[in-house]
Design a protein around this motif. Structure first.
Motif, PDB file in Angstrom:
ATOM      1  N   ALA A 181       0.807  -1.200   0.073  1.00  0.00           N
ATOM      2  CA  ALA A 181       0.126  -0.133   0.304  1.00  0.00           C
ATOM      3  C   ALA A 181       0.999   1.288  -0.017  1.00  0.00           C
ATOM      4  O   ALA A 181       0.687   2.255  -0.874  1.00  0.00           O
ATOM      5  CB  ALA A 181      -0.992   0.021   1.179  1.00  0.00           C
ATOM      6  N   GLY A 182       1.912   1.356   0.870  1.00  0.00           N
ATOM      7  CA  GLY A 182       2.873   2.398   1.033  1.00  0.00           C
ATOM      8  C   GLY A 182       3.648   2.594  -0.484  1.00  0.00           C
ATOM      9  O   GLY A 182       3.706   3.731  -0.986  1.00  0.00           O
ATOM     10  N   LEU A 215       2.667   1.162  -3.671  1.00  0.00           N
ATOM     11  CA  LEU A 215       1.989   1.509  -4.745  1.00  0.00           C
ATOM     12  C   LEU A 215       1.181   2.997  -4.646  1.00  0.00           C
ATOM     13  O   LEU A 215       1.082   3.600  -5.623  1.00  0.00           O
ATOM     14  CB  LEU A 215       1.018   0.427  -4.742  1.00  0.00           C
ATOM     15  N   SER A 216       1.128   3.519  -3.461  1.00  0.00           N
ATOM     16  CA  SER A 216       0.532   4.783  -3.321  1.00  0.00           C
ATOM     17  C   SER A 216       1.369   5.950  -3.499  1.00  0.00           C
ATOM     18  O   SER A 216       1.122   7.110  -3.822  1.00  0.00           O
ATOM     19  CB  SER A 216      -0.292   4.843  -1.864  1.00  0.00           C
ATOM     20  N   GLY A 217       2.604   5.291  -3.474  1.00  0.00           N
ATOM     21  CA  GLY A 217       3.852   6.673  -3.977  1.00  0.00           C
ATOM     22  C   GLY A 217       4.473   7.032  -2.784  1.00  0.00           C
ATOM     23  O   GLY A 217       5.492   8.066  -2.887  1.00  0.00           O
ATOM     24  N   VAL A 218       4.070   6.841  -1.478  1.00  0.00           N
ATOM     25  CA  VAL A 218       4.531   7.355  -0.353  1.00  0.00           C
ATOM     26  C   VAL A 218       6.107   6.915  -0.319  1.00  0.00           C
ATOM     27  O   VAL A 218       6.828   7.754   0.180  1.00  0.00           O
ATOM     28  CB  VAL A 218       3.589   6.702   0.981  1.00  0.00           C
ATOM     29  N   SER A 219       6.530   5.863  -0.555  1.00  0.00           N
ATOM     30  CA  SER A 219       7.857   5.480  -0.465  1.00  0.00           C
ATOM     31  C   SER A 219       8.531   4.976  -1.765  1.00  0.00           C
ATOM     32  O   SER A 219       9.544   4.410  -1.683  1.00  0.00           O
ATOM     33  CB  SER A 219       8.029   4.629   0.586  1.00  0.00           C
ATOM     34  N   MET A 220       7.845   5.237  -2.873  1.00  0.00           N
ATOM     35  CA  MET A 220       8.269   4.621  -4.092  1.00  0.00           C
ATOM     36  C   MET A 220       9.606   5.010  -4.478  1.00  0.00           C
ATOM     37  O   MET A 220      10.430   4.532  -4.826  1.00  0.00           O
ATOM     38  CB  MET A 220       7.265   4.727  -5.062  1.00  0.00           C
ATOM     39  N   PHE A 253       1.184  11.547   5.396  1.00  0.00           N
ATOM     40  CA  PHE A 253      -0.267  11.940   5.463  1.00  0.00           C
ATOM     41  C   PHE A 253      -0.784  12.378   7.013  1.00  0.00           C
ATOM     42  O   PHE A 253      -1.805  13.465   7.106  1.00  0.00           O
ATOM     43  CB  PHE A 253      -1.214  10.580   5.206  1.00  0.00           C
ATOM     44  N   GLU A 255       7.963   1.778   6.878  1.00  0.00           N
ATOM     45  CA  GLU A 255       6.875   2.095   5.802  1.00  0.00           C
ATOM     46  C   GLU A 255       5.846   2.789   6.532  1.00  0.00           C
ATOM     47  O   GLU A 255       5.267   3.782   6.099  1.00  0.00           O
ATOM     48  CB  GLU A 255       6.319   0.744   5.048  1.00  0.00           C
ATOM     49  N   PHE A 280       4.367   6.724   5.995  1.00  0.00           N
ATOM     50  CA  PHE A 280       3.048   6.888   5.976  1.00  0.00           C
ATOM     51  C   PHE A 280       2.655   7.983   6.952  1.00  0.00           C
ATOM     52  O   PHE A 280       1.947   8.917   6.431  1.00  0.00           O
ATOM     53  CB  PHE A 280       2.349   5.608   5.935  1.00  0.00           C
TER      54      PHE A 280
END
Length: 140
Positions: free
Chosen positions: A69-70, A72-77, A133, A125, A129
């Motif tokens: 989730a982290g 693919l949401s771009g938070v840690s990509m 957020f 992660e 996150f």
């Protein structure tokens, strides 16, 4: 291609490789459960060890959900530190779990692999996150 953008596919591949190996262990856990038991065991001991391994594998799958989730949401990509930590942890876990599966290591070893290779990157992660957020200032 920058160094950080080349970490993205490597991180995704190691994460998926670790996931596939955990699912494989989940489907074929009978031999690993038998490796955790003495030569003579009762049905209750078997069910107890099987339950412990199922819980460990289920929690691992939950931590994959957090990490995916982290990611693919771009938070840690594109976070280089998290990318390197994740690649190292999941590549190490993939190798260790392959030995766990094929050499039928005892179940206690899974918990060590779990802590260092699943909990650690998922914990970082979650922190990222929360930083992205949770600490974002709200407009007035």
């Amino acid at each position: 291609m920058s160094a950080i953008s080349s970490l993205v596919p490597a991180r995704f591949l190691t994460l998926i490789a670790h996931l596939v190996i955990v699912v494989t262990i989940f489907w074929s856990r009978e031999n690993n459960v038998l490796a955790c038991l003495p030569l003579e065991y009762t049905e209750e001991e078997y069910k107890n060890e099987d339950t412990k391994l199922v819980v460990a594998l289920a929690v691992t799958l939950g931590l994959f959900g957090v990490e995916l989730a982290g990611f693919l949401s771009g938070v840690s990509m594109f976070n280089g530190s998290q990318g390197l930590l994740s690649i190292a942890a999941h590549a190490s876990a993939s190798v260790a779990l392959l030995f766990f599966l094929f050499e039928q290591w005892e179940c206690d070893i899974y918990w060590w692999i779990f802590v260092f290779c699943s909990v650690l990157p998922a914990f970082v992660e979650i922190i990222l996150f929360i930083a992205v957020f949770g600490l974002k200032k709200k407009a007035l």
